[in-house]
Enzyme design. Structure first.
Site, PDB file in Angstrom:
ATOM      1  N   LEU A 193       7.495  43.104 -22.159  1.00  0.00           N
ATOM      2  CA  LEU A 193       6.036  43.330 -22.098  1.00  0.00           C
ATOM      3  C   LEU A 193       5.714  44.826 -22.064  1.00  0.00           C
ATOM      4  O   LEU A 193       4.540  45.200 -22.064  1.00  0.00           O
ATOM      5  CB  LEU A 193       5.452  42.658 -20.853  1.00  0.00           C
ATOM      6  CG  LEU A 193       5.628  41.150 -20.768  1.00  0.00           C
ATOM      7  CD1 LEU A 193       4.983  40.611 -19.499  1.00  0.00           C
ATOM      8  CD2 LEU A 193       5.025  40.470 -21.996  1.00  0.00           C
ATOM      9  N   GLU A 194       6.734  45.678 -22.006  1.00  0.00           N
ATOM     10  CA  GLU A 194       6.455  47.110 -21.946  1.00  0.00           C
ATOM     11  C   GLU A 194       6.894  47.766 -23.257  1.00  0.00           C
ATOM     12  O   GLU A 194       6.232  47.600 -24.259  1.00  0.00           O
ATOM     13  CB  GLU A 194       7.107  47.709 -20.692  1.00  0.00           C
ATOM     14  CG  GLU A 194       6.530  47.011 -19.428  1.00  0.00           C
ATOM     15  CD  GLU A 194       7.024  47.568 -18.105  1.00  0.00           C
ATOM     16  OE1 GLU A 194       7.311  48.778 -18.030  1.00  0.00           O
ATOM     17  OE2 GLU A 194       7.126  46.785 -17.142  1.00  0.00           O
ATOM     18  N   MET A 195       8.069  48.430 -23.289  1.00  0.00           N
ATOM     19  CA  MET A 195       8.466  49.067 -24.553  1.00  0.00           C
ATOM     20  C   MET A 195       9.260  48.127 -25.447  1.00  0.00           C
ATOM     21  O   MET A 195       9.415  48.377 -26.636  1.00  0.00           O
ATOM     22  CB  MET A 195       9.289  50.314 -24.255  1.00  0.00           C
ATOM     23  CG  MET A 195       8.454  51.407 -23.599  1.00  0.00           C
ATOM     24  SD  MET A 195       9.448  52.837 -23.247  1.00  0.00           S
ATOM     25  CE  MET A 195       8.199  53.995 -22.725  1.00  0.00           C
TER      26      MET A 195
ATOM     27  N   VAL B 137       3.904  47.165 -25.755  1.00  0.00           N
ATOM     28  CA  VAL B 137       3.860  47.093 -27.229  1.00  0.00           C
ATOM     29  C   VAL B 137       3.071  45.853 -27.636  1.00  0.00           C
ATOM     30  O   VAL B 137       3.131  44.814 -26.974  1.00  0.00           O
ATOM     31  CB  VAL B 137       5.283  47.039 -27.847  1.00  0.00           C
ATOM     32  CG1 VAL B 137       6.028  48.331 -27.579  1.00  0.00           C
ATOM     33  CG2 VAL B 137       6.069  45.855 -27.316  1.00  0.00           C
TER      34      VAL B 137
ATOM     35  N   HIS C 103      11.890  46.165 -21.069  1.00  0.00           N
ATOM     36  CA  HIS C 103      11.057  45.006 -20.698  1.00  0.00           C
ATOM     37  C   HIS C 103      10.228  44.542 -21.900  1.00  0.00           C
ATOM     38  O   HIS C 103       9.576  45.343 -22.553  1.00  0.00           O
ATOM     39  CB  HIS C 103      10.130  45.390 -19.538  1.00  0.00           C
ATOM     40  CG  HIS C 103       9.583  44.187 -18.832  1.00  0.00           C
ATOM     41  ND1 HIS C 103       8.633  43.381 -19.397  1.00  0.00           N
ATOM     42  CD2 HIS C 103       9.876  43.643 -17.624  1.00  0.00           C
ATOM     43  CE1 HIS C 103       8.349  42.388 -18.555  1.00  0.00           C
ATOM     44  NE2 HIS C 103       9.104  42.530 -17.475  1.00  0.00           N
TER      45      HIS C 103
END
Lengths: 351, 564
Positions: free
Chosen positions: A149-151, A107, A147
């Site tokens: 840095l992810e969703m 994201v 996470h």
């Protein structure tokens, strides 16, 4: 029933010596002689394939309603905090199950810490993630969803947004007879991922007896693959994925590369054991042709690059460019079509 | 203790008995054979997988198994089965620290073994890579040395180039000891490998340059085999011998067995107690049932006894009533004679003993006719009627010519007193007629109206009853006026009780009018004829009361004396 296995008696050791003697006499075959490999895969006396890599087989059928829900969730950015990232963003089923980037973007365009591994055949891995920190696909799903840095989401938000959708209400009700929940999402996506098996690659066809499935170059590549020692780690149905190995056995890969990150610690981050430093799950080589760039750090842009790094740091050998070319040709024969229902067809019971 | 209290106590005792039995039953339940089957199965699966892991580890170590898939699968199967077993034992672990310890130790050992398996796979792969490569590396070094020997004499180090045969020998010796060490793994072999490695490394500066890189690779792989073998074999041992997993499994099995046996013994003990208790309970129920049966038998006897007694009493009562009826019938005059008259009479009681009364008799030349009705029916009414009759006869026996009013006064006194003593709420209507020698009647009393059929007019004359009833008050002197009645030949006096006039058909009473009509219809006939006519008229009527009637028909006097 009780099976006792105590200290092996002298007979057992004698047998193992015999076995070892046989193994030693057979295994170190000369790469130079590999060109004269048999056209089709050798079989043992019972007709079973006696190769270190075995063909992929159909897995037990999943509940089609669960798979349908899982597929819908897999492709829906609703799971991410700002609705911009779906599982399929980084694990694009049209691109070999990953995104072709060294580091995926989460994201807000945030850069991930490691290279996204493919979801194809992930069900066959002994654990998930490069460091194997998730024992099951279900557990793994928690990682990317939460996470930062992810969703960058939390399960409360995920459940609320799913429960606000009439479509998901219907899908969850049909698949699980319940409202949307963290466990439900995990079960559904894992069920979907278990259908992502790439059966009938040329190599598998060759293993099953189709002598025409591989080119002569590919066959030579396979013999080289075994003789050069690649097969010591990349073995089993998934040509890897069933063990851990240290990156940098002959030579220090990380010193040579520089810019050490925490992710480079690999399995050490999970176990805390010193000997697990720089240890990673051996990746499957199935569909490896499609999943560039390579390694946990995405440092190898092409397959020949990756093979060269492996030969240097893992095998401690010297191979000619010609030999590497043959290895690459062999690896391409591991690319298999996905026979499971694609996103548009889910709902059909998998084979 | 009353019967109810006894019953309550018995119920309570039975309830307590059943409650104890239920409690005992639950005490026999902690041993779940289903759970035991699951645990035994789980242990068997773990032992099988434990053996399989050992076999597959050896197979992987010595090159029999071409991949780690079976070993990985067995190891994963082991953790799954172990987690399942832990879930199955969850309930027991709380109460049995011994079992909890055994389980925890198993989990710790299994975790260690799982780690050992992973490290084994890692190291074994490295070992295999180098081991299988080693003979080839030796060949390649040999080939490179041959090529170098023919060609240049460039140096890699300070000393003179080693001869190819010297290097070849050193290399093949190294490969040999390394392979032997890999097979045997003994201390002496390790020392020899170290020696050979040192010797080969010492030769390295003297290796011709073209062969140097391959030489280095050979040394690196030989060192790797030597080093990795020392890592792998303890891991194999740990995996094969299960890092004590097998012993822990055995311990867990024994621990569970002990707990299960203890639970089984306890359950068996409670079961025997339950059996004994149930038997006792059953016996108690049987005893109670038997007692109840005998009680019922006694009750039944008592009931039949009482019934018999009642029957007897009833019979006796009926006997008494028969007697009373007989007496009453006997008291009704058998001879109905009046001078110069025809007399007909009837008495039909509805109950066994009636309350109607009439009498026709003669005492010392004075003739008396009486008719009356005691209120109600049955024995008390009959008794009162009899008292009345006796009393009348007694008085008239003493004073045959007493005035009818005086007669009623005396009789009333006796009757009233007796009715009071009997405690019966009864009274009696009565009319008394004294027939004097001249044939005229002096009459008094408050019974029904006197009806007289007058032949001359062929009509019925009413003589209304006047006076009071008997049995209401002790003294009725002066309350019953005396009147006189004369009958002409052909006239008929009809005395009756209300059973006749109150007979009804379709809600219509016969009444005095109906009676009069019948009298007129049979006016010309005899007294018997008129009575028969009256009784005929009553047929088809519903009669609710005693019926009594006396008909006196005046005939022409034999003395030819006619009343004026």
């Amino acid at each position: 029933m009780t099976v006792k296995w105590g200290r092996p008696g002298p007979g057992v050791w004698a047998n193992t010596f015999l076995v070892l003697a046989l193994a030693c006499s057979r295994s170190p075959s000369d790469p130079a002689a590999s060109g004269s490999g048999q056209p089709a895969a050798p079989q043992d006396r019972s007709g079973a394939i006696s190769e270190p890599i075995l063909p992929l087989t159909a897995r037990p059928a999943e509940d089609p309603r669960l798979v349908k829900l899982g597929s819908r969730l897999f492709h829906d950015p609703i799971l991410s905090r700002d609705g911009s990232v779906a599982c399929s963003t980084c694990h694009d089923l049209g691109k070999g199950g990953d995104d072709g980037l060294a580091h995926s973007r989460g994201v807000g365009g945030k850069l991930g810490l490691v290279n996204a591994p493919t979801v194809f055949n992930a069900a066959l891995n002994l654990a998930q993630f490069w460091d194997g920190r998730a024992a099951t696909l279900e557990d793994q799903i928690d990682g990317p969803v939460t996470h930062p840095l992810e969703m960058a989401n939390d399960w409360g938000t995920v459940e609320r947004s799913l429960n606000a959708s009439p479509e998901y209400e219907e899908l969850f009700s049909a698949a699980l007879g319940a409202k949307a929940s963290r466990q439900g999402v995990q079960r559904a996506i894992a069920a979907f991922e278990r259908t992502l098996i790439t059966i009938d690659s040329p190599f598998d066809l060759w293993l099953r007896g189709d002598a025409q499935a591989l080119s002569a170059e590919q066959r030579e590549g396979y013999q080289l693959f075994k003789a050069a020692g690649c097969v010591a780690c990349h073995q089993g149905q998934n040509a890897g994925g069933n063990m851990y190995q240290r990156f940098g056995l002959f030579g220090d890969y990380f010193e040579d590369r520089g810019n050490l990150t925490e992710a480079d610690n690999g399995r050490f981050n999970v176990t805390g054991v010193a000997e697990d430093r720089h240890v990673f799950r051996v990746p499957s080589l199935r569909n490896v042709e499609l999943t560039a760039p390579y390694f946990h750090d995405g440092s190898a842009a092409t397959l020949p690059d990756a093979v060269k790094v492996m030969v240097k740091y893992q095998l401690g050998k010297e191979l000619s460019d010609d030999q590497i070319g043959k290895l690459v040709e062999f690896l391409k024969s591991l690319t298999g079509p996905r026979k499971e229902p694609v996103a548009s067809q889910v709902g059909v019971a998998p084979r | 203790m009353s019967r109810n209290q006894k019953r309550l106590a018995a119920t309570l005792l039975l309830g307590c008995g059943v409650a104890v039995a239920i409690a005992l039953y639950f005490k026999t339940q902690p041993v779940s054979t289903q759970q035991r089957a699951k645990v035994v199965d789980g242990l068997a699966v773990l032992q099988t997988l434990d053996a399989r892991i050992a076999q597959e580890t050896l197979a992987a170590r010595y090159g029999i198994a071409p991949s780690y898939d079976p070993l990985t699968e067995s190891a994963q199967g082991f953790s799954t089965a172990q987690a399942e077993l832990a879930r199955d034992l969850e309930g027991l672990v709380v109460d049995h620290p011994e079992l909890a310890t055994a389980l925890q130790q198993l989990q710790e050992q299994a975790l260690r073994r799982a780690q050992a398996i992973e490290h084994f796979k890692t190291q074994n792969s490295i070992l295999k890579n180098s081991l299988y490569y080693l003979p080839l590396a030796a060949q390649q070094v040999s080939a490179a040395l041959g090529a170098a020997g023919e060609g240049s004499s460039s140096r890699s180090g300070a000393g003179p180039d080693a001869t190819p045969s010297e290097l070849d020998r050193a290399v093949s010796e190294l490969v040999q000891v390394v392979l032997t060490q890999n097979l045997i793994g003994g201390r002496a072999e390790s020392v020899r490998v170290e020696e050979r490695l040192a010797a080969v490394k010492a030769l390295q500066p003297r290796v011709p340059v073209p062969a140097l890189e391959r030489f280095r690779l050979l040394v690196a792989h030989a060192s790797t085999v030597f080093r990795t073998q020392q890592l792998v074999d303890p891991l194999v041992r740990e995996s094969v011998l299960g890092a004590g997993v097998n012993a822990r499994l055995g311990e867990l099995e024994r621990s569970y067995g002990r707990i299960f046996d203890a639970a089984l013994r306890e359950a068996a003990l409670y079961r025997s107690i339950l059996y004994a208790w149930s038997t006792a309970l059953l016996l108690a129920v049987v005893v109670v049932a038997l007692q109840l049966r005998s009680l019922y038998a006694r009750l039944e006897n008592l009931v039949s006894e009482r019934t018999r007694a009642l029957d007897q009493a009833l019979k006796e009562l009926w006997g008494e009533m028969e007697l009373a009826k007989k007496i009453q019938t006997a008291l009704v005059p058998q001879q109905l004679t009046l001078r110069d008259c025809e007399v007909a009479a009837v008495m039909r009681p509805t109950a066994q003993v009636g309350g109607d009364y009439y009498d026709v008799f003669e005492v010392d030349g004075t003739e008396w006719v009486l008719i009356g009705d005691v209120s109600g029916h049955g024995v008390p009414a009959g008794l009162i009627m009899m008292m009345c009759q006796t009393s009348v006869r007694s008085v008239l026996a003493a004073c045959p010519t007493i005035g009818p009013d005086e007669l009623l006064t005396i009789v009333n006194r006796t009757l009233t007193e007796n009715i009071e003593r009997l405690g019966e709420d009864k009274y009696m209507t009565i009319s008394a007629l004294r027939r004097d020698p001249d044939g005229s009647f002096q009459f008094a009393g408050m019974h029904q109206d006197l009806l007289v059929y007058r032949a001359a007019s062929d009509a019925v004359e009413h003589l209304p009853a006047q006076g009071t009833w008997l049995g209401l008050t002790g003294n009725i002197r002066g309350m019953n006026p005396v009147r006189t009645l004369r009958l002409q030949p052909g006239d008929a006096l009809v005395l009756y009780t209300d059973g006749i006039t109150e007979a009804s058909r379709d809600g219509q009473m016969l009444d005095i009018g109906g009676l009069e009509k019948t009298m007129v219809a049979h006016g010309a006939g005899s007294a018997e004829g008129m009575l028969a006519g009256i009784l005929q008229t009553l047929e088809g009527y519903e009669i609710k009361d005693d019926v009594a009637a006396v008909i006196i028909k005046q005939l022409a006097p034999r003395s030819a004396v006619a009343a004026a």
